[in-house]
Design a protein around this motif. Structure first.
Motif, mmCIF file in Angstrom:
data_model
loop_
_atom_site.group_PDB
_atom_site.id
_atom_site.type_symbol
_atom_site.label_atom_id
_atom_site.label_comp_id
_atom_site.label_asym_id
_atom_site.label_seq_id
_atom_site.Cartn_x
_atom_site.Cartn_y
_atom_site.Cartn_z
ATOM 1 N N ASP A 1 8.987 1.300 -16.730
ATOM 2 C CA ASP A 1 10.179 0.471 -16.534
ATOM 3 C C ASP A 1 10.669 0.467 -15.088
ATOM 4 N N ALA A 2 10.499 1.583 -14.389
ATOM 5 C CA ALA A 2 10.991 1.690 -13.012
ATOM 6 C C ALA A 2 10.066 2.575 -12.196
ATOM 7 N N VAL A 3 9.919 2.225 -10.916
ATOM 8 C CA VAL A 3 9.087 3.001 -9.992
ATOM 9 C C VAL A 3 9.953 3.439 -8.821
ATOM 10 N N PHE A 4 9.957 4.735 -8.558
ATOM 11 C CA PHE A 4 10.657 5.249 -7.380
ATOM 12 C C PHE A 4 9.611 5.574 -6.327
ATOM 13 N N PHE A 5 9.682 4.876 -5.193
ATOM 14 C CA PHE A 5 8.699 5.100 -4.121
ATOM 15 C C PHE A 5 9.436 5.313 -2.798
ATOM 16 N N VAL B 1 6.863 7.977 -10.246
ATOM 17 C CA VAL B 1 7.311 8.451 -8.935
ATOM 18 C C VAL B 1 6.103 8.475 -8.009
ATOM 19 N N ILE B 2 6.197 7.739 -6.906
ATOM 20 C CA ILE B 2 5.116 7.698 -5.923
ATOM 21 C C ILE B 2 5.701 8.112 -4.584
ATOM 22 N N SER B 3 5.271 9.245 -4.077
ATOM 23 C CA SER B 3 5.814 9.751 -2.810
ATOM 24 C C SER B 3 4.684 9.954 -1.803
#
Length: 361
Positions: free
Chosen positions: A225-229, A173-175
């Motif tokens: 597997d997945a990045v939420f940005f 998670v990159i916010s």
């Protein structure tokens, strides 16, 4: 009786654009009796800058509602905050309240809401956040209302996209240090964990950051597997996706509402394997109404136009409720009535009650 339905969320860009989103279908139940006193509504939107698409579509919805309720006595004064510029938003609110003497305000998003609290408190002016609805708005100020789509639920939907649909086991998670970005990122992380996946990286950057190579390299080394940005601005979304592609990151990339301003022709292959959680509305009545005034639309533009339309209809319904009970119409009575009125719109029913948020999904 009409029904409100929801399906899977996401935008997949693979050699083109395919959008799957929260689907709304709602038919308006008819026009309420209209009062006669003039009510001034201040509107603060991102009419220029990276998110101008959103502001312009919301404004179109406002115009459609004003045309449908010509005898309601609603006058709008519109100001531009230049795409969530907090200082511009504060200046706009002060002008609307102290110069234009508006009775109620429609503001675009949670990103600027906190900066408005001092003026809202000083003026005791009802301020309806059109785009968002979330727990931060619930507790921000008694006169601030969250009218739009639930930020937390959007984050939860993104988590289901990553874990349930894409079978991700390890997630990053990159916010950004931005109200909306942090809220949706935290909701995503919590839901991801509840679904049994692992959040191995959760980092934040300042708004305006342009170099994400170090954290992308870390993500790659962790075999995520997945990045939420969830970045609020299109340029930063494209920049992150471009750097991920340059570093051959194979993880799925998932973002949020900021994607609506992305120019797909310019971005091109950079957005391959990028998904986005976006509002998505299909309603034949709204589509017909929009087309007659503005031409062709898509389900994303209809979502924002629907927000603008429904926000004005909420004010019309609130004003009508006061008129029917022979009450004076001013900022204080509108505030009290907003907490009690139930308004039916294209995107569903709005009933703030004591919570101050509508939580649309």
């Amino acid at each position: 009786m009409t029904k409100l339905s929801k399906v899977v969320v996401g935008v997949a860009v693979v050699g083109g654009l395919a959008i799957i989103g929260a689907q709304f279908a709602r038919q308006l139940t008819g026009r309420a009796p209209v009062p006669t006193e003039k009510t001034k509504v201040g509107v603060i939107l991102p009419l220029t800058g990276e998110l101008s698409f959103v502001g312009q579509e919301i404004e179109k919805g406002i115009q459609l509602a004003l045309a449908d309720f010509p005898e309601a006595g609603i006058k709008v004064v519109v100001e531009d905050n230049e795409s969530l510029n907090t200082s511009k938003a504060v200046s706009a609110l002060q002008k609307l309240v102290f110069v234009d003497k508006v009775n109620v305000v429609l503001n675009d998003a949670v990103n600027t809401a906190k900066a408005l609290v001092s003026t809202v408190d000083q003026a005791q002016i009802s301020t309806i956040i059109v785009w968002d609805s979330n727990e931060q708005l619930r507790n921000l100020h008694s006169h601030i209302f969250g009218f739009g789509f639930s930020t937390e639920k959007a984050g939860q939907d993104a988590a289901h996209l990553a874990v349930s649909t894409q079978a991700a086991k390890k997630v990053a998670v990159i916010s950004l240090h931005d109200e909306w970005s942090e809220i949706i990122a935290n909701a995503f992380a919590e839901e991801t964990k509840s679904l049994g996946a692992e959040v191995v990286i959760h980092e934040k950057f300042n708004v305006g950051e342009t170099d994400f190579r170090t954290v992308i390299a870390k993500i790659k080394n962790q075999k995520v597997d997945a990045v939420f940005f969830p970045f609020p601005f299109p340029d930063s979304i494209i920049n992150f996706a471009k750097q991920a592609r340059e570093l051959n990151l194979e993880a799925s990339l998932i973002t949020g509402d900021g994607f609506v301003g992305v120019d797909l022709k310019t971005a091109g292959e950079v957005l391959e394997n990028v998904y986005a959680v976006l509002p998505w509305v299909t309603d034949p009545a709204l589509e017909t109404k929009y087309a007659a005034r503005f031409g062709n639309s898509n389900s994303v533009s209809l979502a924002f136009a629907g927000l603008g339309y429904d926000a004005v209809k909420l004010i019309v319904d609130t004003k009508t409720s006061l008129e029917s009970s022979h009450q004076a119409i001013n900022s204080e009575t509108l505030y009290q009535a907003l907490k009690q009125v139930e308004s039916q719109g294209f995107l569903g029913t709005t009933n703030f009650g004591t919570s101050n948020i509508a939580d649309k999904q």
